[in-house]
Design a protein around this motif. Sequence first.
Motif, PDB file in Angstrom:
ATOM      1  N   LEU A 193      49.329  39.917  29.744  1.00 10.45           N
ATOM      2  CA  LEU A 193      50.030  38.628  29.737  1.00 10.45           C
ATOM      3  C   LEU A 193      51.007  38.602  28.565  1.00 10.45           C
ATOM      4  O   LEU A 193      50.832  39.327  27.584  1.00 10.45           O
ATOM      5  CB  LEU A 193      49.038  37.472  29.573  1.00 10.45           C
ATOM      6  N   THR A 194      52.007  37.754  28.668  1.00  7.26           N
ATOM      7  CA  THR A 194      52.935  37.600  27.546  1.00  7.26           C
ATOM      8  C   THR A 194      52.414  36.483  26.642  1.00  7.26           C
ATOM      9  O   THR A 194      52.112  35.385  27.123  1.00  7.26           O
ATOM     10  CB  THR A 194      54.344  37.220  28.059  1.00  7.26           C
ATOM     11  N   CYS A 227      45.826  38.433  25.424  1.00  9.22           N
ATOM     12  CA  CYS A 227      47.004  38.607  26.281  1.00  9.22           C
ATOM     13  C   CYS A 227      47.330  40.083  26.460  1.00  9.22           C
ATOM     14  O   CYS A 227      47.655  40.518  27.562  1.00  9.22           O
ATOM     15  CB  CYS A 227      48.202  37.865  25.689  1.00  9.22           C
ATOM     16  N   GLY A 286      46.526  31.460  37.306  1.00  9.24           N
ATOM     17  CA  GLY A 286      47.247  32.703  37.562  1.00  9.24           C
ATOM     18  C   GLY A 286      48.546  32.833  36.773  1.00  9.24           C
ATOM     19  O   GLY A 286      49.409  33.647  37.112  1.00  9.24           O
ATOM     20  N   VAL A 287      48.699  32.056  35.693  1.00  6.40           N
ATOM     21  CA  VAL A 287      49.936  32.157  34.895  1.00  6.40           C
ATOM     22  C   VAL A 287      50.012  33.516  34.204  1.00  6.40           C
ATOM     23  O   VAL A 287      48.994  34.175  33.991  1.00  6.40           O
ATOM     24  CB  VAL A 287      50.044  31.043  33.809  1.00  6.40           C
ATOM     25  N   LYS A 288      51.223  33.891  33.845  1.00  5.80           N
ATOM     26  CA  LYS A 288      51.433  35.205  33.214  1.00  5.80           C
ATOM     27  C   LYS A 288      51.796  35.065  31.739  1.00  5.80           C
ATOM     28  O   LYS A 288      51.980  36.046  31.036  1.00  5.80           O
ATOM     29  CB  LYS A 288      52.568  35.960  33.944  1.00  5.80           C
ATOM     30  N   THR A 289      51.920  33.827  31.293  1.00  8.25           N
ATOM     31  CA  THR A 289      52.332  33.600  29.904  1.00  8.25           C
ATOM     32  C   THR A 289      51.413  32.572  29.243  1.00  8.25           C
ATOM     33  O   THR A 289      51.090  31.545  29.844  1.00  8.25           O
ATOM     34  CB  THR A 289      53.787  33.085  29.853  1.00  8.25           C
ATOM     35  N   VAL A 328      43.469  30.419  32.554  1.00  5.16           N
ATOM     36  CA  VAL A 328      44.401  31.486  32.973  1.00  5.16           C
ATOM     37  C   VAL A 328      44.012  31.986  34.361  1.00  5.16           C
ATOM     38  O   VAL A 328      44.856  32.134  35.246  1.00  5.16           O
ATOM     39  CB  VAL A 328      44.403  32.640  31.940  1.00  5.16           C
ATOM     40  N   LYS A 329      42.714  32.210  34.556  1.00  5.29           N
ATOM     41  CA  LYS A 329      42.251  32.717  35.855  1.00  5.29           C
ATOM     42  C   LYS A 329      42.503  31.685  36.954  1.00  5.29           C
ATOM     43  O   LYS A 329      42.915  32.016  38.057  1.00  5.29           O
ATOM     44  CB  LYS A 329      40.771  33.064  35.780  1.00  5.29           C
ATOM     45  N   TYR A 359      53.757  28.173  32.079  1.00 12.28           N
ATOM     46  CA  TYR A 359      52.904  28.853  31.107  1.00 12.28           C
ATOM     47  C   TYR A 359      51.804  27.902  30.659  1.00 12.28           C
ATOM     48  O   TYR A 359      51.888  26.696  30.898  1.00 12.28           O
ATOM     49  CB  TYR A 359      53.712  29.379  29.918  1.00 12.28           C
ATOM     50  N   ARG A 401      45.069  41.726  28.975  1.00 15.52           N
ATOM     51  CA  ARG A 401      45.236  41.269  30.366  1.00 15.52           C
ATOM     52  C   ARG A 401      46.666  41.431  30.876  1.00 15.52           C
ATOM     53  O   ARG A 401      46.999  40.946  31.950  1.00 15.52           O
ATOM     54  CB  ARG A 401      44.872  39.785  30.455  1.00 15.52           C
TER      55      ARG A 401
END
Length: 338
Positions: A295-296, A290, A266-269, A262-263, A134, A293
Motif C-alpha cells: 500500500l502507499t 503499508c 480495499g483502499v490502496k492508500t 483497509v481490508k 484513501y 501489504r
Amino acid sequence: MSIIILGIESSCDDTSAAVIRDGVLLSNVIASQEVHAEFGGVVPELASRAHQQNIVPVVDTALKRAGVRKDELTAIGFTRGPGLLGSLLVGTSFAKGMSLGLRIPIVDVNHLHGHVLSHFIRREENDPVPEYPYICLLVSGGNSQIILVRNYNDMEILGQTIDDAAGEAFDKCAKVMGLPYPGGPHIDRLAAEGDATRFKFARPHIPGLDYSFSGLKTSFLYTLRDELKKDPDFISKNQADLAASLQKTIIDILMDKLDKAVKQTGVKTVAIGGGVSANSGVRDAVAGYCSRRGLTAFIPPRVFTTDNAAMVAIAAYYKYLDRDFCRYDAVPYARVQV
Ligand code: KG4
C-alpha cells in the motif's frame, strides 16, 4: 492568475498563519503557547488571550515570509471548529475583519478536514499527494477516527474511539507517571529506550471498527498503583519500559482496526494525521504495515501533524476552487464531526 490563500488556525493553543499559492506552500508560521505548561493542560481563557496577542504578528510574519502583500491575497481560510470557542472566535473574527478590509472572500474550514487533507500541502510543485479514495487514521488530543476519504469534501467515519482519544490515552497515562503535559512526546522519547514486551496492559474487545482506550488507562493505573505499594521507586526505575509497553499497546489497538478498515474498503492508500501521528512508533507501524501489504503510505512531516495553518490553507484552497465561500454571519462551532 494565481490563487493565493491565507490560512488562519486558532482552534486550541497554537496561533498559526500560512500562505499558499496555487496549492504550493509559501510560509507556515506557528506561535505555540507556553503559558499552559504549568497548569498541566490547556486553559481556555488564557488560550484566547494569547491568540489575541499573537494573531497580528503571526499573520504579518506569514505574509512577509511568503513574500506576498495583503492586496495580492485571493481569499482567507480560517478554522471554524471544532475547538475552544474563545480561541476560534479570535481567528474567525480576524478573518472576517481582514476579508472585509481587503474585499476578498472567506472560506471556513473544519479543523478535522484540515488534518485529513494535510497530505495535499505541497512544498514543491511536484510533491506527491494521495489518490482518492484513501483511509486516514486521524489521531489527535481530541479525536481518534478512521476516515474513508473519497474526496476533499466527502469523508466518512468508519470507526472511532468510544471514549478517550489516542492523544488523551498518551497524556493521561503520562500524567500518572508524573510526566509533564502534554505527555505524548515524552512517552515517545522514553519508549525509544524501553522494552515494549515488559508489561502487558488490557486490550479492548470492541466489535466493528470502533475502539476504546479506557480499559488500557485503568489497567495502566492499577499496574502502577500495585507496583508502587511494593516499591515506591517503581516508576523511576521502569520509566522507559512502561512508556514502551504503553505505546505499543496504543499502537496495537489502532493498527488492529486500521487493518480491518483497509481490508473492508480495499483502499490502496493509507494516511495518518493529527498530533499523535508525530509518534515515532505510530509512524513506523503504519509505514511497515503499508510496505508489507504493497500500500502507499502518507506520513506527514512532523510540522504538519500538530495544529498548523498550512492544512487550513490547503483545505480552504479546494473549497475556494468550488466557490464554496462562507457567509459573514457564520459563527464558530465547538464540536463537529468530520
Ligand atoms: O492534533 P493536536 O496537536 O491537538 C489536537 O487538536 O488535539 O494533538 C495533540 C496531541 C496531544 O495529546 C499530544 O500528547 C499528542 O498529540 N502528541 C503525541 C506526540 N506528539 C504529540 N503523542 C505521542 N507521541 C508524540 N510524539
